[in-house]
Design a protein around this motif. Structure first.
Motif, PDB file in Angstrom:
ATOM      1  N   GLU A  63       0.837  -1.199   0.000  1.00 29.76           N
ATOM      2  CA  GLU A  63       0.000   0.000   0.000  1.00 29.76           C
ATOM      3  C   GLU A  63       0.878   1.258   0.000  1.00 29.76           C
ATOM      4  OE1 GLU A  63      -3.743   1.885   2.504  1.00 29.76           O
ATOM      5  OE2 GLU A  63      -2.720   0.126   3.257  1.00 29.76           O
ATOM      6  N   ALA A  64       1.977   1.236   0.752  1.00 29.06           N
ATOM      7  CA  ALA A  64       2.887   2.386   0.808  1.00 29.06           C
ATOM      8  C   ALA A  64       3.499   2.663  -0.568  1.00 29.06           C
ATOM      9  CB  ALA A  64       3.985   2.132   1.830  1.00 29.06           C
ATOM     10  N   ALA A  65       3.827   1.621  -1.306  1.00 28.64           N
ATOM     11  CA  ALA A  65       4.397   1.798  -2.643  1.00 28.64           C
ATOM     12  C   ALA A  65       3.389   2.462  -3.574  1.00 28.64           C
ATOM     13  CB  ALA A  65       4.839   0.452  -3.214  1.00 28.64           C
ATOM     14  N   ILE A  66       2.131   2.089  -3.448  1.00 26.42           N
ATOM     15  CA  ILE A  66       1.088   2.672  -4.297  1.00 26.42           C
ATOM     16  C   ILE A  66       0.919   4.148  -3.968  1.00 26.42           C
ATOM     17  CG2 ILE A  66      -1.348   2.558  -4.924  1.00 26.42           C
ATOM     18  CD1 ILE A  66      -1.023  -0.498  -3.963  1.00 26.42           C
ATOM     19  N   HIS A  67       0.904   4.471  -2.687  1.00 23.74           N
ATOM     20  CA  HIS A  67       0.781   5.863  -2.269  1.00 23.74           C
ATOM     21  C   HIS A  67       1.992   6.672  -2.748  1.00 23.74           C
ATOM     22  CE1 HIS A  67      -2.751   5.897   0.557  1.00 23.74           C
ATOM     23  NE2 HIS A  67      -2.636   4.618   0.250  1.00 23.74           N
ATOM     24  N   ASP A  68       3.180   6.099  -2.658  1.00 24.92           N
ATOM     25  CA  ASP A  68       4.392   6.780  -3.134  1.00 24.92           C
ATOM     26  C   ASP A  68       4.315   7.046  -4.637  1.00 24.92           C
ATOM     27  OD1 ASP A  68       5.493   6.855  -0.608  1.00 24.92           O
ATOM     28  OD2 ASP A  68       6.775   5.088  -0.922  1.00 24.92           O
ATOM     29  N   TYR A  69       3.792   6.083  -5.376  1.00 22.13           N
ATOM     30  CA  TYR A  69       3.654   6.258  -6.825  1.00 22.13           C
ATOM     31  C   TYR A  69       2.678   7.391  -7.141  1.00 22.13           C
ATOM     32  CZ  TYR A  69       2.492   5.352 -11.703  1.00 22.13           C
ATOM     33  OH  TYR A  69       2.267   5.490 -13.046  1.00 22.13           O
ATOM     34  N   LEU A  70       1.570   7.438  -6.424  1.00 23.70           N
ATOM     35  CA  LEU A  70       0.598   8.505  -6.665  1.00 23.70           C
ATOM     36  C   LEU A  70       1.183   9.874  -6.301  1.00 23.70           C
ATOM     37  CD1 LEU A  70      -2.649   6.715  -5.472  1.00 23.70           C
ATOM     38  CD2 LEU A  70      -1.991   7.256  -7.822  1.00 23.70           C
ATOM     39  N   ARG A  71       1.974   9.928  -5.236  1.00 24.93           N
ATOM     40  CA  ARG A  71       2.673  11.177  -4.903  1.00 24.93           C
ATOM     41  C   ARG A  71       3.677  11.538  -5.998  1.00 24.93           C
ATOM     42  NH1 ARG A  71       2.054   9.481   0.376  1.00 24.93           N
ATOM     43  NH2 ARG A  71       3.949   8.234   0.389  1.00 24.93           N
ATOM     44  N   HIS A  72       4.345  10.525  -6.541  1.00 24.34           N
ATOM     45  CA  HIS A  72       5.294  10.743  -7.644  1.00 24.34           C
ATOM     46  C   HIS A  72       4.587  11.379  -8.843  1.00 24.34           C
ATOM     47  CE1 HIS A  72       8.110   9.859 -10.897  1.00 24.34           C
ATOM     48  NE2 HIS A  72       7.153   9.186 -11.488  1.00 24.34           N
ATOM     49  N   LEU A  73       3.401  10.886  -9.169  1.00 24.90           N
ATOM     50  CA  LEU A  73       2.656  11.443 -10.299  1.00 24.90           C
ATOM     51  C   LEU A  73       2.308  12.909 -10.070  1.00 24.90           C
ATOM     52  CD1 LEU A  73       0.149   8.562 -11.159  1.00 24.90           C
ATOM     53  CD2 LEU A  73       2.308   9.112 -12.290  1.00 24.90           C
ATOM     54  N   ALA A  74       1.885  13.213  -8.845  1.00 28.72           N
ATOM     55  CA  ALA A  74       1.444  14.573  -8.542  1.00 28.72           C
ATOM     56  C   ALA A  74       2.608  15.542  -8.357  1.00 28.72           C
ATOM     57  CB  ALA A  74       0.578  14.561  -7.282  1.00 28.72           C
ATOM     58  N   LYS A  75       3.629  15.128  -7.634  1.00 31.24           N
ATOM     59  CA  LYS A  75       4.710  16.047  -7.267  1.00 31.24           C
ATOM     60  C   LYS A  75       5.858  16.074  -8.280  1.00 31.24           C
ATOM     61  CE  LYS A  75       2.815  17.190  -3.382  1.00 31.24           C
ATOM     62  NZ  LYS A  75       2.207  18.485  -3.217  1.00 31.24           N
ATOM     63  N   GLU A  76       6.396  14.929  -8.609  1.00 27.93           N
ATOM     64  CA  GLU A  76       7.570  14.887  -9.477  1.00 27.93           C
ATOM     65  C   GLU A  76       7.219  15.036 -10.957  1.00 27.93           C
ATOM     66  OE1 GLU A  76      10.044  11.519  -8.496  1.00 27.93           O
ATOM     67  OE2 GLU A  76       9.663  11.856  -6.364  1.00 27.93           O
ATOM     68  N   ARG A  77       6.159  14.370 -11.371  1.00 29.07           N
ATOM     69  CA  ARG A  77       5.764  14.484 -12.780  1.00 29.07           C
ATOM     70  C   ARG A  77       4.840  15.666 -13.007  1.00 29.07           C
ATOM     71  NH1 ARG A  77       3.975   9.249 -15.575  1.00 29.07           N
ATOM     72  NH2 ARG A  77       3.882  10.744 -17.259  1.00 29.07           N
ATOM     73  N   ASN A  78       4.326  16.217 -11.915  1.00 26.49           N
ATOM     74  CA  ASN A  78       3.482  17.409 -11.954  1.00 26.49           C
ATOM     75  C   ASN A  78       2.273  17.242 -12.883  1.00 26.49           C
ATOM     76  OD1 ASN A  78       2.890  19.957 -10.993  1.00 26.49           O
ATOM     77  ND2 ASN A  78       3.952  20.992 -12.668  1.00 26.49           N
ATOM     78  N   LEU A  79       1.632  16.073 -12.795  1.00 24.60           N
ATOM     79  CA  LEU A  79       0.452  15.813 -13.616  1.00 24.60           C
ATOM     80  C   LEU A  79      -0.756  16.540 -13.035  1.00 24.60           C
ATOM     81  CD1 LEU A  79       0.895  11.996 -14.319  1.00 24.60           C
ATOM     82  CD2 LEU A  79       1.507  13.922 -15.772  1.00 24.60           C
ATOM     83  N   SER A  80      -1.734  16.798 -13.867  1.00 24.99           N
ATOM     84  CA  SER A  80      -2.934  17.503 -13.417  1.00 24.99           C
ATOM     85  C   SER A  80      -3.681  16.663 -12.387  1.00 24.99           C
ATOM     86  CB  SER A  80      -3.853  17.795 -14.601  1.00 24.99           C
ATOM     87  OG  SER A  80      -4.423  16.587 -15.092  1.00 24.99           O
ATOM     88  N   TRP A  81      -4.506  17.331 -11.592  1.00 26.30           N
ATOM     89  CA  TRP A  81      -5.234  16.605 -10.552  1.00 26.30           C
ATOM     90  C   TRP A  81      -6.182  15.596 -11.178  1.00 26.30           C
ATOM     91  CZ3 TRP A  81     -10.383  16.169 -10.049  1.00 26.30           C
ATOM     92  CH2 TRP A  81     -11.173  17.103 -10.713  1.00 26.30           C
ATOM     93  N   SER A  82      -6.745  15.890 -12.349  1.00 27.49           N
ATOM     94  CA  SER A  82      -7.681  14.943 -12.967  1.00 27.49           C
ATOM     95  C   SER A  82      -6.965  13.675 -13.420  1.00 27.49           C
ATOM     96  CB  SER A  82      -8.437  15.590 -14.127  1.00 27.49           C
ATOM     97  OG  SER A  82      -7.546  16.004 -15.126  1.00 27.49           O
ATOM     98  N   THR A  83      -5.748  13.804 -13.925  1.00 24.80           N
ATOM     99  CA  THR A  83      -4.963  12.632 -14.321  1.00 24.80           C
ATOM    100  C   THR A  83      -4.608  11.794 -13.105  1.00 24.80           C
ATOM    101  OG1 THR A  83      -4.060  13.860 -16.195  1.00 24.80           O
ATOM    102  CG2 THR A  83      -2.869  11.874 -15.518  1.00 24.80           C
ATOM    103  N   CYS A  84      -4.222  12.466 -12.021  1.00 26.90           N
ATOM    104  CA  CYS A  84      -3.913  11.749 -10.774  1.00 26.90           C
ATOM    105  C   CYS A  84      -5.161  11.075 -10.210  1.00 26.90           C
ATOM    106  CB  CYS A  84      -3.310  12.707  -9.748  1.00 26.90           C
ATOM    107  SG  CYS A  84      -1.690  13.328 -10.231  1.00 26.90           S
ATOM    108  N   ASN A  85      -6.309  11.711 -10.369  1.00 21.43           N
ATOM    109  CA  ASN A  85      -7.562  11.143  -9.889  1.00 21.43           C
ATOM    110  C   ASN A  85      -7.920   9.880 -10.673  1.00 21.43           C
ATOM    111  OD1 ASN A  85      -9.625  11.280  -8.003  1.00 21.43           O
ATOM    112  ND2 ASN A  85     -10.945  12.498  -9.312  1.00 21.43           N
ATOM    113  N   VAL A  86      -7.674   9.889 -11.970  1.00 19.63           N
ATOM    114  CA  VAL A  86      -7.913   8.694 -12.790  1.00 19.63           C
ATOM    115  C   VAL A  86      -6.991   7.570 -12.336  1.00 19.63           C
ATOM    116  CG1 VAL A  86      -7.659   7.727 -15.118  1.00 19.63           C
ATOM    117  CG2 VAL A  86      -8.822   9.905 -14.797  1.00 19.63           C
ATOM    118  N   ALA A  87      -5.720   7.906 -12.086  1.00 21.74           N
ATOM    119  CA  ALA A  87      -4.765   6.890 -11.630  1.00 21.74           C
ATOM    120  C   ALA A  87      -5.188   6.325 -10.280  1.00 21.74           C
ATOM    121  CB  ALA A  87      -3.356   7.484 -11.542  1.00 21.74           C
ATOM    122  N   ALA A  88      -5.615   7.183  -9.359  1.00 20.65           N
ATOM    123  CA  ALA A  88      -6.063   6.717  -8.041  1.00 20.65           C
ATOM    124  C   ALA A  88      -7.290   5.826  -8.176  1.00 20.65           C
ATOM    125  CB  ALA A  88      -6.361   7.912  -7.136  1.00 20.65           C
TER     126      ALA A  88
END
Length: 109
Positions: free
Chosen positions: A45-70
């Protein structure tokens, strides 16, 4: 095609997800597996949360893209791997409300 991916697609079809949603969810889970170079059923579960943080913070993807991934992760772990030992709970972010553009009198005329 891996058995997990095939099962995920079959479940999405059964639940009548649109073809575009099926494609987006499959791509999101494939991105997770590619990021860790491991099958998604082997991740914590921690790895999944880290990946979602990676999408939002490091890749700077839009919130809607991150929401689809979540949403894709929640579907995969909660529906496809229903016997998985971790029940993934990720809160969805609400859609930001935008005010309409107000036209001036000159623009209306």
């Amino acid at each position: 095609m891996s058995p997990l991916r095939q099962r995920m697609i079959q479940l999405m079809q059964l639940k009548r997800f649109s073809p575009k949603t099926q494609q987006s969810y499959a791509k999101a889970v494939a991105g997770l597996a590619e990021y860790y170079h491991r099958s998604p059923d082997k991740l914590s579960e921690a790895a999944i949360h880290d990946y979602l943080r990676h999408l939002a913070k490091e890749r700077n993807l839009s919130w809607s893209t991150c929401n689809v991934a979540a949403s894709a992760m929640m579907f995969f772990y909660n529906e496809v791997l229903a016997d998985w030992e971790i029940y993934l709970k990720i809160p969805k972010r609400k859609t930001p409300k935008r005010l309409p553009e107000v036209l001036s009198k000159e623009e209306v005329e």
